[in-house]
Design an enzyme around this catalytic site. Structure first.
Site, PDB file in Angstrom:
ATOM      1  CB  CYS A   2      -0.948   0.102   1.197  1.00 38.08           C
ATOM      2  SG  CYS A   2      -2.025  -1.312   1.359  1.00 38.08           S
ATOM      3  NE  ARG A  27       4.592   1.837  -0.209  1.00 36.58           N
ATOM      4  CZ  ARG A  27       5.644   1.421   0.476  1.00 36.58           C
ATOM      5  NH1 ARG A  27       6.850   1.602  -0.014  1.00 36.58           N
ATOM      6  NH2 ARG A  27       5.510   0.843   1.638  1.00 36.58           N
ATOM      7  CD1 TRP A  75      -0.405  -6.140  -3.416  1.00 32.36           C
ATOM      8  CD2 TRP A  75      -0.437  -6.768  -1.267  1.00 32.36           C
ATOM      9  NE1 TRP A  75      -0.037  -7.462  -3.361  1.00 32.36           N
ATOM     10  CE2 TRP A  75      -0.055  -7.872  -2.056  1.00 32.36           C
ATOM     11  CE3 TRP A  75      -0.532  -6.929   0.118  1.00 32.36           C
ATOM     12  CZ2 TRP A  75       0.234  -9.115  -1.504  1.00 32.36           C
ATOM     13  CZ3 TRP A  75      -0.245  -8.167   0.661  1.00 32.36           C
ATOM     14  CH2 TRP A  75       0.135  -9.237  -0.150  1.00 32.36           C
ATOM     15  CG  ASN A 101       1.564   0.234   4.251  1.00 28.92           C
ATOM     16  OD1 ASN A 101       1.274  -0.931   3.990  1.00 28.92           O
ATOM     17  ND2 ASN A 101       2.813   0.686   4.187  1.00 28.92           N
ATOM     18  N   GLY A 102      -0.537  -1.672   6.333  1.00 30.44           N
ATOM     19  CA  GLY A 102      -0.132  -2.595   7.393  1.00 30.44           C
ATOM     20  C   GLY A 102      -1.293  -3.487   7.788  1.00 30.44           C
ATOM     21  CD  GLU A 507      16.059 -12.767  -9.429  1.00 26.41           C
ATOM     22  OE1 GLU A 507      15.675 -13.302  -8.378  1.00 26.41           O
ATOM     23  OE2 GLU A 507      15.606 -11.684  -9.849  1.00 26.41           O
ATOM     24  CE  LYS A 511      12.548 -10.369 -11.352  1.00 27.36           C
ATOM     25  NZ  LYS A 511      13.420 -10.292 -10.226  1.00 27.36           N
ATOM     26  CD  GLU A 514       8.891 -10.801  -9.796  1.00 26.73           C
ATOM     27  OE1 GLU A 514       8.242 -10.246  -8.900  1.00 26.73           O
ATOM     28  OE2 GLU A 514      10.130 -10.781  -9.817  1.00 26.73           O
ATOM     29  CG  HIS A 530      18.710 -36.600  -7.756  1.00 24.54           C
ATOM     30  ND1 HIS A 530      19.201 -37.843  -7.463  1.00 24.54           N
ATOM     31  CD2 HIS A 530      19.783 -35.804  -7.973  1.00 24.54           C
ATOM     32  CE1 HIS A 530      20.522 -37.800  -7.480  1.00 24.54           C
ATOM     33  NE2 HIS A 530      20.903 -36.574  -7.789  1.00 24.54           N
ATOM     34  CE  LYS A 624      11.009  -2.463  -6.121  1.00 27.34           C
ATOM     35  NZ  LYS A 624      11.646  -3.465  -6.989  1.00 27.34           N
TER      36      LYS A 624
END
Ligand code: M6R
Length: 629
Positions: A2, A27, A75, A101-102, A507, A511, A514, A530, A624
């Site tokens: 947020c 955000r 968010w 926010n939170g 990574e 990427k 997402e 395996h 973010k």
């Protein structure tokens, strides 16, 4: 998660808040809203979806010249991302509106108390509970001082607002503080009220909140870009502090004692340009293309006469081992560095996911160095891990990008990655800069421990890399496009790497998933046989990293095993090596190929997502900085 902003000043506040929200949209972006005062009446406009939907709604509103406003881009944590759950949330009485926010962890308990008193709730959010909790405290205080609650005499209070302004402000501060003292969890909260029409109140606990100081105007926000066009002078609020701003000034106070707190004013070194797209289609592309500069900036001042200078660490003892803690891409950077720290500094290194670390009962010892890595410096799990270690009395080194962030302030020492603002949700240049700092850290401890590490050669390569990368990025992008178009059919992808390429494989997979929502898994090449190799077929391609190092032969065998099961492979190779594979992608030869392989994989994911029409800078369901657990 947020983005929040509040403004008091001489400009029309609503357009300013909307602009600020645009710069905070990274955000959170599932719904948005703002509140302002119109002739002492609280007006709230909210909308589901991205900010442009809110803009359309605001454009239909006649008068938006109010000099005071608060805004939010969300968010979702409590309830679906629909309009009724979007912020701001007003109390039943209309006495306050807040953005938050939170997460208020004990919101249900508080809600039950309020329900018993007759409050009604229109959303599923913890924020609406907090708004009513503040209003309830306020009603109690108004009752005591004026013999009536706001709910009962809203109009009367509004008419007397001018006359009783100081008294009202004092009561509002008390109500705000009392309610927040009841709230457990994390919050950055900003409040607007018709009772104090010239002031905004804001407070924080474990969520970022800063204040911008302009001339005759003051801002509160989750991050600097929100108000960067107007000021670069910033005060970072600490936990359990609140601030009251008006167009005439500000006061920071302790939430528990209301004692004034003296705060340092920081000057932010970068300007809006750093947070703008600069003609690129997306922030992500801009940030990938910036990486040669990031490499240079990150090295600047840290190598002198062939020696690594990290004065931030000179007072720390040389550890016997290192424990790295981080999340997401920052974790991958940490995992990558394990190989170099062990090789160059000859120290045992463990790398941990922060959300796992903090809920184990970790056995720490004072001879190990704990390192937390975080681009934002606000990631809740990483911050939680840092706090856990600090509470137990262990020093923690932070590796962080955002100046003045919680990690930077709470760590015993901080190495800034100096990558500049990273706006795209997907982390790119931040990881590259973390890798530079971690490599320098490996050389630095090698230096202090007198290990036989090839510092000179590595530094020579590091200095050469910005030019090499600069010279290859355009070709890299073309190749990324070619392969993205060819492989856009895939529903799943493997990323394979061995040694230092293993963390990069993780990574690469992160990427791709997402950004393009294609399922991808990163594997150590040696692990394929395996189990995972059972999945290989012509529809399930692999992206293999085959660097020219001691692992090359084994990696080649792994790739051939995939190929002989009809798997398609894109092999990323260094010039001068060969492989029997249809899709070869060559990068220039260097002793630290990860610094070229990383941008190549970033570009591949970028081009894939763009080709598939995905929202590159703001992928669905993400934000973010993850300031909630
Ligand atoms: O700000 P941090 O480095 O602490 O963030 C950690 C992760 O949330 C972050 O790297 C995330 O995985 C990115 N979206 C990856 O691109």
């Amino acid at each position: 998660m947020c983005g929040i902003i509040g403004y008091c000043g001489h400009r029309p506040a609503v357009p300013l808040v909307l602009e600020g929200l645009k710069r905070l949209e990274y955000r959170g972006y599932d719904s948005a809203g703002l509140a302002f005062l119109q002739v002492s009446k609280l007006e709230i406009i909210r909308s589901e979806g991205k900010l442009c939907r809110l803009e359309e709604k605001v454009a239909q509103t006649a008068n938006t010249f109010a000099p005071i406003s608060i805004g939010h881009t969300r968010w979702a944590t409590h309830g679906l991302p629909v309009e009724k759950n979007a912020h701001p949330h007003a109390s039943n009485s209309g006495a306050v509106a807040i953005v938050h926010n939170g997460i208020i962890e004990n919101f249900q308990e508080i809600k039950d108390e309020l329900l018993a008193k007759g409050y009604v709730f229109h959303s599923e959010t913890d924020t609406e509970v907090l708004a009513n909790c503040i209003a309830d405290e306020l009603d109690g205080l108004l009752q005591r001082h004026f013999g009536k609650s706001y709910a009962g005499a809203a109009q009367e209070f509004a008419e007397n607002a001018q006359e009783n302004s100081l008294q009202y402000l004092e009561l509002m501060e008390k109500a705000f503080a009392k309610a927040l003292q009841k709230a457990h969890g994390a919050y950055a909260v900003v409040l607007l009220s018709p009772l104090v029409p010239k002031h905004i109140l804001a407070a924080r606990l474990a969520a970022p909140l800063l204040m911008g100081i302009g001339i005759g105007e003051y801002f509160v926000a989750s991050d600097v870009p929100a108000f960067l066009p107007y000021t670069r002078d910033v005060v970072f609020l600490d936990d359990r502090e609140y601030v009251v701003i008006s167009s005439g000034g500000y006061a920071v106070k302790n939430l528990y004692t209301a004692e004034p707190v003296q705060k340092e004013i920081h000057h932010i070194p970068w300007d809006l340009q750093g947070a703008a797209k600069d003609g690129f289609k997306h922030f992500m592309l801009k940030e990938i293309m910036e990486q040669p500069k990031v490499l240079r900036d990150c090295l600047a001042g840290r190598v002198q006469n062939g020696r690594i200078c990290l004065p931030e660490l000179d007072n720390m003892p040389v550890p016997e081992s290192i424990r790295i803690i981080a999340c997401g891409t920052s974790y991958n950077a940490g995992l990558w560095s394990q190989y170099y720290l062990e090789q160059f500094a000859q120290l045992p290194v463990t790398v941990e996911i922060a959300s796992e670390f903090r809920y184990r009962k970790p056995i720490l010892n004072s001879r190990e160095l704990i390192v937390v890595i975080s681009q934002s410096g606000e990631t809740a799990d990483t911050l939680g891990a840092l706090r856990l270690c600090r509470e137990k009395g262990y020093p923690v080194l932070g590796i962080c990008n955002v100046l003045g962030s919680s990690v930077a302030r709470e760590a015993s020492a901080c190495l800034y990655t100096q990558a500049g603002p990273e706006i795209s949700v997907a982390s790119t240049k931040a990881m590259l800069s973390q890798m530079v700092v971690l490599l320098l850290l490996a050389l630095y401890f090698g230096q202090r421990r007198n290990t036989a590490c090839p510092a000179e050669e590595v530094l020579a390569e590091l200095r050469r890399l910005p030019d090499v990368l600069e010279g290859t990025l355009a070709d890299m992008r073309e190749k990324a496009k070619e392969f993205a178009y060819k492989y856009a059919f895939a529903k799943s992808f493997f990323y394979l790497g061995r040694g230092t390429a293993y963390a990069l494989a993780l990574e690469g997979a992160l990427k791709l998933k997402e950004l393009s929502y294609i399922h991808a898994e990163g594997y150590a090449t040696g692990e394929m046989k395996h189990g995972p190799i059972a999945l290989i077929d012509p529809e399930f391609p692999a992206f293999a990293l085959a660097f020219d190092d001691e692992n090359f032969g084994k990696v080649r065998s792994g790739i051939l095993e995939v190929k002989s099961r009809q798997g398609k492979v894109i092999a990323l190779l260094q010039e001068g090596t060969v492989l029997d594979c249809e899709d070869l992608w060559y990068i220039p030869k260097t002793a630290i190929p990860e610094f070229l392989a990383l941008p190549a994989m970033q570009l591949f994911s970028y081009e894939m997502a763009d080709y598939l029409g995905k929202d590159v800078d703001q992928p669905r369901n993400l934000a973010k900085s993850v300031t909630v657990e």
